[in-house]
Each structure stands twice: as structure tokens, then as C-alpha cells.
Design a protein around this motif. Structure first.
Motif, PDB file in Angstrom:
ATOM      1  N   SER A  80       0.903  -1.183   0.018  1.00 18.68           N
ATOM      2  CA  SER A  80       0.050  -0.065  -0.017  1.00 18.68           C
ATOM      3  C   SER A  80       0.951   1.384  -0.152  1.00 18.68           C
ATOM      4  O   SER A  80       0.659   2.543  -0.600  1.00 18.68           O
ATOM      5  N   LYS A  84       2.182   1.642  -3.469  1.00 14.74           N
ATOM      6  CA  LYS A  84       1.317   2.331  -4.081  1.00 14.74           C
ATOM      7  C   LYS A  84       1.009   3.623  -4.106  1.00 14.74           C
ATOM      8  O   LYS A  84       0.911   4.379  -4.930  1.00 14.74           O
ATOM      9  N   SER A 120       4.692   1.805  -7.749  1.00 13.30           N
ATOM     10  CA  SER A 120       4.384   0.205  -8.145  1.00 13.30           C
ATOM     11  C   SER A 120       5.219  -0.080  -9.108  1.00 13.30           C
ATOM     12  O   SER A 120       5.786  -1.439  -9.338  1.00 13.30           O
ATOM     13  N   LEU A 152       0.302  -5.395  -6.823  1.00 12.45           N
ATOM     14  CA  LEU A 152       0.864  -5.101  -5.265  1.00 12.45           C
ATOM     15  C   LEU A 152       1.960  -5.997  -5.027  1.00 12.45           C
ATOM     16  O   LEU A 152       2.861  -5.594  -4.457  1.00 12.45           O
TER      17      LEU A 152
END
Length: 338
Positions: A246, A249, A254, A277
Motif C-alpha cells: 500500500s 502504491k 508500483s 501489489l
């Protein structure tokens, strides 16, 4: 003539009756004495599982498979849930040593906390299988991941992406879980066995998350502020590394930071691969581990040898999951195992 015919008819009738009687006996089948002995050896035995905690994919998956086999083969299966408390787990094992079940399945919080208790359990005649996380005490059996192998695979993937001249930089961050857990100490050994052969790789951060996704997110967010050219990250466990992913991102990196993690291969972990992810998800395959665990349970329950007489270990195969091969075969849900 008539008398001879009647004699032949009587003889044929007798032969037919004997044949039918023999056929009737055959229709009842033949008892498989090995099956009878197998089931008798397992009946009324008692198995108890002491996990780190229930309520997450690994322990729920193993428990579902153990429960299903116990119901099929006629032995009892119980769970003593410490709910992430090592003190509660210690007390549970102490109580079980007094109760003397036939076999314990232990999921160790670290390599030392239960070591003495496992020796005591075996001395009391209780057989012990350790699942996926080892202690310093070797017991009747260990079934699970080879964390050194996972560490090597993770580091090799990072080197392939971030060694000199390959990525945006040679900077790498490592997120651990609990520093004294087998998954940490042995995996780090595997990681550094590889990284030490590639001196250009720079480990700019190595911090413990305590398996907490939010703490993992916070750590990675800080690392990315300090090292915006970070090339790769290695995490110890996919559940915590959702936080790491997370942070990557949210920083819009990413496509830059290659993230490697490992876990039991559940559907949620695979979906995180599909979403980009996780770049590499090293699966130690909970359904396979559960099958191997059940085999060890039956083997030890049937064995007449004393606890601790023979010690076995089985490191299950790993699956390297990427976007290229993520599929239903490589991933599972809890409903699949119940």
C-alpha cells in the motif's frame, strides 16, 4: 435309463447348490485386515492443535484439514487458541502435558519460547508435530516451509531486478516480522547468503513489523521518503506486506519497486499479485502442508514407538507465483478445504 438320468440330475443339482453357496460366500467380500488394524489404531486417539492464533488463513486452513481427517478416521481433534499470546500458549501446552493427549501439533511463535515445553511433552510420552515454524527443539516431526530456501529465492529475485546496472538503483529494504521467529532468523540467513555474493546491493532498511500491516505501511512510507530511488523490497509474510504494498502504491512507485513476499497461497494473496501489489509471491501451499501434516499425524498415532524416538522433517515444495502463472490451481480459499 431313467434311474441313471435321475442320478445325473441329482448330481448336477448338488454341484449347482455348492456353487451357489460358494458364490454367496464370495458376495460377502473379504475383510481387509490392514484396514481394520489401521482404523482400530486411530480410534479414540486425541490430537490437539496449539496455533499462534486462529482467525487467519494459515491456521484456519490447517485446522480445517485436520478436523476433516479426524472426523473421517474416528479420533478427536481439539484447538487451544492462544490468540497471539505466547504466555497463553505456554500455559496451554503446560496443561496439555498434564492431560496427556496422544499428539500435539504446535505452531511456534519463535524458536525458543516453547523449546523446553516440547522436550517435556515428549518425555511425558506425547508425540509432537511442529507445523511451519520450528523451535530449537527437534520433535517427532516438522512439516512446513524451508525458510532458508524462501530467503534465497526472494534474494535471487531481487538481485535479478536490482543488481548493478539492472534497476533504478541497487537499494533494497527488508521488512521482518518477529526477530526471533523461525521465519525471520532462517529466512534472513538465506537472504544474506545470496546478497553477500552481490556486494553492490545496498540494504538501506531492515525493520520488524510484528506482523502488523499498518506498521509495515508506515515503515515503507518512511523508507521511500528517505530513498525515493528504492529498487526492491523483501517482506516476510504476505498478510503484513499488504501494508508495504500500500505504501509503495500510495507513493506512485508500483512500477519501480519490485516487492517479494511469501505466504500460504490463499486467494487474497493471489489477487494482490493480479493487482500488481506483489511482484513475486512465494507460496508454501497450505493445502499441501495440510495433507502432509495429516499423513504425519496418522503415521505417529499408529506407530508403537515412544515419543521422540525417531525424528522426521519434511520441507514442502514452494511455488513461485507471478502475474504469468497466478491461477485457481495455485490459489485456494478456506471453503475449498472444509
Amino acid at each position: 435309463m431313467r434311474t441313471a438320468f435321475l442320478r445325473k440330475l441329482a448330481l448336477a443339482s448338488a454341484v449347482l447348490a455348492a456353487s451357489l453357496s460358494f458364490a454367496g460366500a464370495q458376495d460377502k467380500g473379504l475383510e481387509n485386515l490392514r484396514s481394520t488394524a489401521f482404523n482400530a489404531a486411530l480410534k479414540d486417539k486425541k490430537v490437539v492443535f496449539v496455533p499462534l492464533s486462529m482467525g487467519f488463513d494459515l491456521t484456519e486452513g490447517w485446522a480445517a484439514q485436520m478436523k476433516k481427517q479426524a472426523a473421517r478416521l474416528g479420533y478427536s481433534f481439539e484447538i487451544r487458541d492462544p490468540a497471539w499470546s505466547t504466555d497463553a500458549g505456554t500455559k496451554a501446552i503446560q496443561s496439555l502435558i498434564t492431560e496427556k493427549p496422544d499428539l500435539l501439533v504446535i505452531h511456534n511463535p519463535d524458536i525458543q519460547s516453547y523449546a523446553r515445553l516440547l522436550k517435556q511433552a515428549q518425555a511425558a510420552g506425547i508425540k509432537v508435530v511442529q507445523i511451519n515454524l520450528e523451535s530449537n527443539t527437534t520433535t517427532d516431526s516438522y512439516v512446513g516451509a524451508d525458510w532458508t530456501e524462501i530467503g534465497k529465492k526472494a534474494a535471487e529475485a531481487i538481485v535479478d531486478k536490482c543488481d548493478k546496472g539492472k534497476g533504478i538503483s541497487t537499494k533494497v529494504a527488508i521488512d521482518t516480522g518477529v526477530p526471533t521467529a523461525a521465519s525471520d532468523v532462517f529466512q534472513l540467513d538465506g537472504i544474506y547468503k545470496v546478497l553477500n555474493e552481490h556486494p553492490d546491493i545496498q540494504v538501506v532498511s531492515q525493520q520488524a513489523t510484528e506482523y502488523n500491516p499498518e506498521k509495515a505501511r508506515s515503515i515503507m512510507a518512511t523508507v521511500l521518503q528517505q530513498h525515493p530511488d528504492l529498487c526492491g523490497g523483501i517482506g516476510i509474510w504476505d498478510n503484513q506486506d499488504t501494508g508495504t504494498a500500500s505504501a509503495i502504491k500510495e507513493a506512485g512507485k508500483s512500477d519501480q519497486v519490485f516487492l517479494v513476499t511469501s505466504g500460504g497461497g490463499n486467494k487474497v494473496g493471489c489477487e494482490n499479485v493480479e493487482k500488481g501489489l506483489f511482484n513475486l509471491y512465494i507460496s508454501y501451499n497450505v493445502p499441501l502442508q495440510g495433507d502432509l501434516l495429516n499423513q504425519e499425524i496418522t503415521r505417529l498415532l499408529m506407530s508403537e514407538g515412544p515419543a521422540g524416538e525417531v525424528k522426521a522433517m519434511y520441507f514442502n515444495p514452494l511455488t513461485m507465483i507471478t502475474k504469468a502463472n497466478v491461477n485457481q490451481r495455485n490459489c485456494w480459499t478456506l471453503d475449498d478445504l472444509k
